[in-house]
Scaffold this active site. Structure first.
Site, short mmCIF file in Angstrom:
data_model
loop_
_atom_site.label_atom_id
_atom_site.label_comp_id
_atom_site.label_asym_id
_atom_site.label_seq_id
_atom_site.Cartn_x
_atom_site.Cartn_y
_atom_site.Cartn_z
N TYR A 9 62.81 12.97 25.87
CA TYR A 9 63.53 11.69 25.92
C TYR A 9 62.86 10.70 26.87
CZ TYR A 9 67.78 13.05 23.35
OH TYR A 9 68.69 13.41 22.39
N LYS A 42 61.26 26.91 23.30
CA LYS A 42 60.38 27.12 22.15
C LYS A 42 59.03 27.56 22.70
CE LYS A 42 59.49 26.91 17.72
NZ LYS A 42 60.14 27.75 16.69
N ASP A 55 65.21 27.88 17.54
CA ASP A 55 65.59 28.02 16.12
C ASP A 55 66.55 29.19 15.94
OD1 ASP A 55 63.43 29.63 16.86
OD2 ASP A 55 62.30 29.34 15.01
N ASP A 80 70.79 18.51 23.09
CA ASP A 80 71.45 17.50 22.26
C ASP A 80 71.86 18.14 20.93
OD1 ASP A 80 72.28 14.90 21.40
OD2 ASP A 80 70.44 14.78 20.22
N ASP A 108 75.89 19.71 19.58
CA ASP A 108 76.62 19.27 18.37
C ASP A 108 76.98 20.49 17.51
OD1 ASP A 108 76.38 16.53 19.03
OD2 ASP A 108 76.04 15.99 16.93
#
Ligand SMILES: NC(=O)c1ccc[n+]([C@@H]2O[C@H](COP(=O)([O-])OP(=O)(O)OC[C@H]3O[C@@H](n4cnc5c(N)ncnc54)[C@H](O)[C@@H]3O)[C@@H](O)[C@H]2O)c1
Ligand SMILES: CC(C)[C@H](C(=O)O)[C@@H](O)C(=O)O
Ligand SMILES: [Mg+2]
Length: 371
Positions: free
Chosen positions: A154, A205, A237, A261, A265
């Site tokens: 970001y 990751k 993942d 983020d 959700d």
């Protein structure tokens, strides 16, 4: 004979200065409910609130030409806490990226040093059937996502969109973390785990990204200071899959800005609706925190009295608990939320058979009645 003393006369009221940022879309509707709830709760706990409302997001672009006016940031920095609703909407989607409403959030996070984003996803028993997942999968879910909020892709540089000599454009961002950035967010996660189930799953990751290899290395190093907390690592993942497959395996999920983020959700949906999830963004101790729902400005339902105000109201409860140490007042708000759900009141997003469908305003009125 002298008169009986007035017992309440000496009661000292604590005053908290709160900046309200209603923003866009459903923001003003849900903020109104949260403020009414705070006002109703205040006298019961010898608290007073000094509210000041400021412009942010699209509303600020329309009025002042930029998403985060300096006045707004200064007001936030000088308050005891900030309560934000949401920003964004189609109207501003074609603006250049530095002038988009979402930039206000990044500016607030950077400008207030809010590096730790706590996103709890807890399923309330009344809402188990509102989840799209099976009862046995979600019953008892209680996850805390600890998301790093002022670093990663970001904020990393270089970034941009540039055209080559043939006019072919290239867009790029940089995912970057320094050791101190990883260490401080890891400590937040381990500290939180010590007060909960003592299990941290760090999500990265590292099978592909160097930045994640450093992340994993530092998180493992910090873990040695927390012998009572069990640490595991998971690729992002797989984590996305495991959150849906068996969410009860998680206690605290520690992760970076982008992965947090997305995963928050996903975790939101375990609880029935993103309209239920509050969050706290915290910086160095003693500095004001920012409290906001996980969801966005929901332009599809804005202005129709359809929004679920509970994530906003629960964000206000988090503010009382984390910013002001007013645990009893936070409990009272959470108990009012439980009562209205027990009474079967539901906004559209959490509607289930046999319940009463209400709008945002009526949900607010029910909360006030419960308080
Ligand atoms: N923190 C923030 O301010 C924030 C967060 C996410 C997205 N956004 C912005 O919000 C805008 C819309 O984004 P989006 O559609 O991807 O995400 P969103 O969270 O606004 O909406 C996703 C879906 O969830 C529903 N929803 C969200 N909150 C709800 C609530 N309280 N009650 C009932 N239903 C609710 C919406 O109606 C929509 O169908 C975009 O401009 C985006 O950038 C802002
Ligand atoms: C709107 C956007 C900038 C923001 C983010 O990506 O952090 C939002 O999705 C969130 O989760 O708070
Ligand atoms: Mg998000």
């Amino acid at each position: 004979m002298s008169e009986a003393p007035e017992v309440n006369a000496q009661k000292s009221f604590k005053n908290y200065k709160i900046t309200l940022l209603p923003g866009d879309g459903i923001g003003p509707e849900i903020m109104k409910v949260a403020v009414a709830v705070l006002q109703a709760i205040a006298p019961k706990f010898a608290i007073t609130f000094e509210f000041e409302t400021a412009l942010v997001g699209g509303a600020a672009i329309d009025a002042m030409g930029k998403p985060l006016p300096d006045e707004t940031l200064q007001l936030c920095q000088n308050s005891d806490a900030v309560l934000l609703a949401a920003v964004g909407g189609e109207k501003w989607d074609t603006m250049p990226s530095h002038l988009r409403p979402e930039q206000a959030l990044l500016g607030l996070r950077a400008g207030m040093g809010l590096f730790a984003n706590l996103r709890p996803a807890q399923i309330l028993p009344q809402l188990i059937d509102a989840s799209t997942l099976k009862r046995e999968v979600v019953e008892g879910v209680d996850i805390l996502v600890v998301r790093e909020l002022t670093g990663g892709i970001y904020f990393g540089k270089p970034k941009g969109i540039v055209a080559d000599e043939n006019g072919v454009r290239r867009g790029f961002n940089t995912m970057v973390y320094t050791e101190p950035e990883i260490d401080r967010i890891a400590r937040v996660a381990f500290d939180a785990a010590q007060k909960r189930g003592r299990v941290v799953c760090s999500v990265d990751k590292s099978n592909v990204l160097e930045v994640s290899q450093l992340w994993r290395d530092r998180v493992s190093a910090i873990a040695s200071d927390y012998a009572d907390v069990k640490l595991s690592h998971m690729y992002v993942d797989n984590a996305a899959m495991q959150i849906i497959r068996n969410p009860k395996q998680f206690d605290v999920i520690l992760t970076g800005n982008l992965f947090g983020d997305i995963l928050s959700d996903a975790a939101a949906m375990l609880t029935g609706s993103i309209g239920m999830l509050p969050s706290a963004s915290l910086g160095e101790s003693g500095k004001p925190g920012l409290f906001e729902p996980v969801h966005g400005s929901a332009p599809d339902i804005a202005g129709k009295d359809l929004a679920n105000p509970l994530a906003q109201v629960l964000s206000a409860a988090m503010m009382l608990r984390y910013a002001f140490n007013e645990g009893a007042a936070a409990d009272a708000i959470e108990s009012a939320v439980n009562q209205v759900l027990d009474a079967g009141k539901r906004t559209g997003d959490i509607m289930a058979d046999g319940c009463e469908r209400v709008g945002c305003v009526a949900m607010g009125e029910a909360l006030l009645a419960a308080i």
